[in-house]
Design a protein around this motif. Structure first.
Motif, PDB file in Angstrom:
ATOM      1  N   ARG A   1       0.807  -1.217   0.000  1.00  0.00           N
ATOM      2  CA  ARG A   1       0.000   0.000   0.000  1.00  0.00           C
ATOM      3  C   ARG A   1       0.846   1.275   0.000  1.00  0.00           C
ATOM      4  N   HIS A   2       1.906   1.288   0.774  1.00  0.00           N
ATOM      5  CA  HIS A   2       2.724   2.502   0.850  1.00  0.00           C
ATOM      6  C   HIS A   2       4.168   2.108   1.136  1.00  0.00           C
ATOM      7  N   LEU A   3       5.067   3.095   1.117  1.00  0.00           N
ATOM      8  CA  LEU A   3       6.514   2.892   1.304  1.00  0.00           C
ATOM      9  C   LEU A   3       7.068   1.923   0.267  1.00  0.00           C
TER      10      LEU A   3
ATOM     11  N   GLU B   1       8.715   2.799  -2.456  1.00  0.00           N
ATOM     12  CA  GLU B   1       9.905   3.300  -3.135  1.00  0.00           C
ATOM     13  C   GLU B   1      11.172   2.562  -2.713  1.00  0.00           C
TER      14      GLU B   1
END
Length: 64
Positions: free
Chosen positions: A30-32, A34
């Motif tokens: 969902r996030h992080l 990168e």
């Protein structure tokens, strides 16, 4: 007695297939994203079946 209400949060997290299996998305996508490698994010695509020990709890929350 009032009607049993299904747990709306669980309904958004899992899906019941035509044959009755309960499937879910893999966590961590969902996030992080990168700093995660492409190999890891590709591995997290798709769905998996819910663990056998969790099925009774999930079915209860879904109202089945």
């Amino acid at each position: 007695m009032p009607k049993m209400k299904s747990h709306t949060g669980m309904g958004k997290r899992v899906k019941v297939t035509g044959k009755g299996k309960i499937v879910r998305e893999l966590t961590g996508k969902r996030h992080l994203l990168e700093h995660k490698s492409s190999h890891v994010t590709r591995r997290m695509t798709g769905t998996v079946t819910v663990a056998k020990v969790d099925i009774p709890r999930v079915k209860k929350l879904l109202g089945r």
